[in-house]
Motif scaffolding. Structure first.
Motif, mmCIF file in Angstrom:
data_model
loop_
_atom_site.group_PDB
_atom_site.id
_atom_site.type_symbol
_atom_site.label_atom_id
_atom_site.label_comp_id
_atom_site.label_asym_id
_atom_site.label_seq_id
_atom_site.Cartn_x
_atom_site.Cartn_y
_atom_site.Cartn_z
ATOM 1 N N THR A 157 2.005 -10.034 0.282
ATOM 2 C CA THR A 157 3.157 -10.579 -0.435
ATOM 3 C C THR A 157 3.220 -12.101 -0.418
ATOM 4 N N GLY A 158 2.414 -12.737 0.410
ATOM 5 C CA GLY A 158 2.555 -14.165 0.622
ATOM 6 C C GLY A 158 1.842 -15.039 -0.384
ATOM 7 N N ASN A 159 2.024 -16.357 -0.221
ATOM 8 C CA ASN A 159 1.291 -17.367 -0.975
ATOM 9 C C ASN A 159 1.561 -17.294 -2.477
ATOM 10 N N GLY A 160 2.859 -17.216 -2.815
ATOM 11 C CA GLY A 160 3.292 -17.271 -4.198
ATOM 12 C C GLY A 160 3.347 -15.946 -4.921
ATOM 13 N N ARG A 161 2.879 -14.884 -4.315
ATOM 14 C CA ARG A 161 2.719 -13.596 -4.997
ATOM 15 C C ARG A 161 4.027 -13.043 -5.552
ATOM 16 N N THR A 162 5.143 -13.258 -4.857
ATOM 17 C CA THR A 162 6.421 -12.670 -5.289
ATOM 18 C C THR A 162 7.317 -13.637 -6.049
ATOM 19 N N GLY A 163 6.814 -14.829 -6.335
ATOM 20 C CA GLY A 163 7.642 -15.833 -7.000
ATOM 21 C C GLY A 163 8.306 -16.793 -6.042
ATOM 22 N N GLU A 164 8.101 -16.581 -4.750
ATOM 23 C CA GLU A 164 8.449 -17.541 -3.703
ATOM 24 C C GLU A 164 7.206 -17.767 -2.862
ATOM 25 N N MET A 165 7.198 -18.838 -2.070
ATOM 26 C CA MET A 165 6.013 -19.100 -1.253
ATOM 27 C C MET A 165 5.693 -17.884 -0.395
ATOM 28 N N TYR A 166 6.730 -17.330 0.268
ATOM 29 C CA TYR A 166 6.593 -16.077 1.011
ATOM 30 C C TYR A 166 7.734 -15.152 0.635
ATOM 31 N N ALA A 167 7.472 -13.854 0.669
ATOM 32 C CA ALA A 167 8.431 -12.871 0.169
ATOM 33 C C ALA A 167 9.753 -12.911 0.920
ATOM 34 N N TYR A 168 9.718 -13.208 2.223
ATOM 35 C CA TYR A 168 10.968 -13.211 2.997
ATOM 36 C C TYR A 168 11.959 -14.224 2.453
ATOM 37 N N MET A 169 11.464 -15.242 1.747
ATOM 38 C CA MET A 169 12.342 -16.265 1.188
ATOM 39 C C MET A 169 13.229 -15.698 0.089
ATOM 40 N N ASN A 170 12.829 -14.600 -0.531
ATOM 41 C CA ASN A 170 13.672 -13.930 -1.516
ATOM 42 C C ASN A 170 14.891 -13.276 -0.878
ATOM 43 N N PHE A 171 14.855 -13.089 0.445
ATOM 44 C CA PHE A 171 15.907 -12.352 1.145
ATOM 45 C C PHE A 171 16.784 -13.258 2.006
ATOM 46 N N GLY A 172 16.480 -14.541 2.039
ATOM 47 C CA GLY A 172 17.314 -15.489 2.766
ATOM 48 C C GLY A 172 17.291 -15.331 4.277
ATOM 49 N N ILE A 173 16.138 -14.920 4.828
ATOM 50 C CA ILE A 173 16.020 -14.765 6.278
ATOM 51 C C ILE A 173 15.000 -15.753 6.833
ATOM 52 N N LYS A 174 14.967 -15.894 8.152
ATOM 53 C CA LYS A 174 13.997 -16.759 8.833
ATOM 54 C C LYS A 174 13.319 -15.941 9.935
ATOM 55 N N PRO A 175 12.108 -15.465 9.697
ATOM 56 C CA PRO A 175 11.410 -14.686 10.720
ATOM 57 C C PRO A 175 10.995 -15.554 11.911
ATOM 58 N N ASP A 176 10.654 -14.872 12.996
ATOM 59 C CA ASP A 176 10.078 -15.566 14.154
ATOM 60 C C ASP A 176 8.580 -15.758 13.988
ATOM 61 N N GLU A 210 0.831 -1.206 0.000
ATOM 62 C CA GLU A 210 0.000 0.000 0.000
ATOM 63 C C GLU A 210 0.865 1.256 0.000
ATOM 64 N N GLY A 211 2.120 1.108 0.367
ATOM 65 C CA GLY A 211 3.043 2.238 0.367
ATOM 66 C C GLY A 211 3.635 2.555 -0.990
ATOM 67 N N GLY A 212 3.250 1.789 -2.037
ATOM 68 C CA GLY A 212 3.738 2.086 -3.376
ATOM 69 C C GLY A 212 4.472 0.954 -4.064
ATOM 70 N N VAL A 213 4.299 -0.267 -3.580
ATOM 71 C CA VAL A 213 4.938 -1.458 -4.144
ATOM 72 C C VAL A 213 6.456 -1.274 -4.171
ATOM 73 N N LEU A 214 7.016 -1.082 -2.989
ATOM 74 C CA LEU A 214 8.436 -0.784 -2.843
ATOM 75 C C LEU A 214 9.140 -1.912 -2.081
ATOM 76 N N PRO A 215 9.951 -2.739 -2.753
ATOM 77 C CA PRO A 215 10.726 -3.761 -2.042
ATOM 78 C C PRO A 215 11.767 -3.110 -1.132
ATOM 79 N N LEU A 216 11.955 -3.683 0.048
ATOM 80 C CA LEU A 216 13.045 -3.234 0.907
ATOM 81 C C LEU A 216 14.375 -3.661 0.304
ATOM 82 N N GLU A 217 15.425 -2.947 0.664
ATOM 83 C CA GLU A 217 16.759 -3.325 0.209
ATOM 84 C C GLU A 217 17.199 -4.602 0.919
ATOM 85 N N ALA A 218 17.788 -5.519 0.163
ATOM 86 C CA ALA A 218 18.164 -6.821 0.712
ATOM 87 C C ALA A 218 19.112 -6.685 1.899
#
Length: 388
Positions: free
Chosen positions: A226-245, A194-202
């Motif tokens: 961003t979830g459920n396949g929308r970004t080309g990964e199951m969840y968007a965080y997977m594009n950044f190589g992190i593991k959220p809590d 909603e903020g303008g379709v702006l990806p955060l910097e990796a």
């Protein structure tokens, strides 16, 4: 003015500035209005109908469950709820799931988990949640407080206390904010929709995740849009190589029925105990059955197609006449146009393509399985609408 339009204007609360179209039916990425005009749907109900309108597999799953039991309270076990939770954990490596009805409710639960974890580990005065400027997390009083956009706050103060906002992509400012507050959690969207379709910097995302882990601060990733396949990964965080809590999600998960989910890592999987939280409709059997049919089909082949088709859109629109920039990831795309975005959307609509806006951009959220020929047709209309 049609009869339905006049009834809507008289009896439905005026919270939406609807387009002058009455949609009657559709199939896949095509919908039709009551006059029989065809439109290509590039908005999918704001990222909800993940496999398009009246998708057969989704519909069959929903109808089959309706013939068994449409609802039971969470005092009892039901198969679709349990199966969906297992699927989500298997696809993410998370440990447990709480189900609610919407994205805002998912974010409310995520906030409660973070605050209870911090209170139990550090003390009850550790309740501050850091979010980013330009973020959007929902429309309840608490998720409005989490939202880092002041214009959403103006009419509804006082909001829930305990939220502070820091600039996106400024890691030093985030650390300074965390160190000057008794911080329970950091909450981010990997792409500010909603903020303008702006990806955060990796680099910012990775440093934030590392800092949160090192300081025992809960990292919440809002994956409602961003979830459920929308970004080309199951969840968007997977594009950044992190593991959220904690991960919150909704929208595309249900394929068209209301459902929200909070995915809990092993670290926080037991934070909520009996009576700490609940939802009457959370894990509803029908919504869960529909969601299972969505999640089971988000596989590597589909995600590769999303990425490939996304590249086509970026290649076609980047540098096109009237286009200043294209942002986003996968099938979550923002187009900065030289014309006002609203004018472009109107022109697209007149020529049979339904788009959205986000801030000053045209926003595209097509179905994950949109056929290539229909996508090409839609992109051609969008390019023409953008041209000066």
């Amino acid at each position: 003015m049609s009869n339905i339009t006049s009834i809507d204007k008289e009896y439905v609360a005026g919270t939406y500035n609807r387009f002058p179209i009455e949609i009657s039916h559709g199939k896949g990425s095509e919908v039709y209005d009551t006059d029989g005009k065809r439109y290509i749907d590039m908005g999918t109900g704001i990222g909800v109908t993940a496999f398009g309108i009246a998708d057969d597999e989704w519909k069959n799953a929903v109808v089959d469950q309706l013939s068994k039991v449409q609802h039971m309270s969470n005092l009892y076990y039901t198969e679709p709820c349990a199966r969906l939770a297992k699927l989500l954990c298997e696809k993410t490596g998370m440990s447990k799931v709480f189900f609610g009805n919407s994205g805002a409710e998912a974010n409310e639960c995520a906030i409660k988990v973070a605050r209870k974890y911090a209170a139990d580990k550090k003390g009850k005065d550790y309740f501050t949640i850091i979010t980013l400027e330009n973020s959007f997390h929902g429309r309840t009083l608490t998720t409005l407080a989490a939202t880092g956009q002041e214009h959403y706050h103006e009419l509804f103060c006082p909001l829930t206390p305990g939220f502070v906002h820091t600039p996106a992509n400024d890691f030093d400012a985030l650390v300074k904010t965390a160190e000057s507050n008794k911080t329970a959690a950091i909450m981010i969207e990997c792409i500010q929709g909603e903020g303008g379709v702006l990806p955060l910097e990796a680099d910012f995302v990775k440093k934030t995740a590392q800092y949160a882990a090192e300081n025992d601060i809960i990292l919440i990733v809002d994956e409602v849009q961003t979830g459920n396949g929308r970004t080309g990964e199951m969840y968007a965080y997977m594009n950044f190589g992190i593991k959220p809590d904690v991960v919150s999600t909704a929208k595309g998960l249900g394929g068209g029925l209301p459902i929200g989910a909070v995915l809990l890592s092993d670290k926080v999987k037991n934070v909520l105990g009996f009576g700490d939280h609940g939802s009457t409709f959370g894990g509803n059997p029908v919504s869960s059955a529909g969601a299972i049919s969505i999640v089971e089909r988000i596989d590597d082949k589909l995600l590769a197609e999303v990425k490939s088709k996304s590249k086509y859109i970026f290649d076609e629109l980047s540098g096109a006449d009237g286009v200043e920039a294209v942002s986003g990831m996968g099938f979550m795309i923002g187009i900065k146009t030289k014309k006002p975005a609203g004018d472009v959307v109107k022109a697209c609509m007149e020529n049979g393509v339904l788009c959205l806006t986000a801030k000053d951009k045209v926003r595209l959220l097509p179905s994950l399985n949109i056929p290539m020929d229909i996508l090409k047709e839609a992109v051609a209309v969008i390019k023409s609408a953008c041209a000066q």
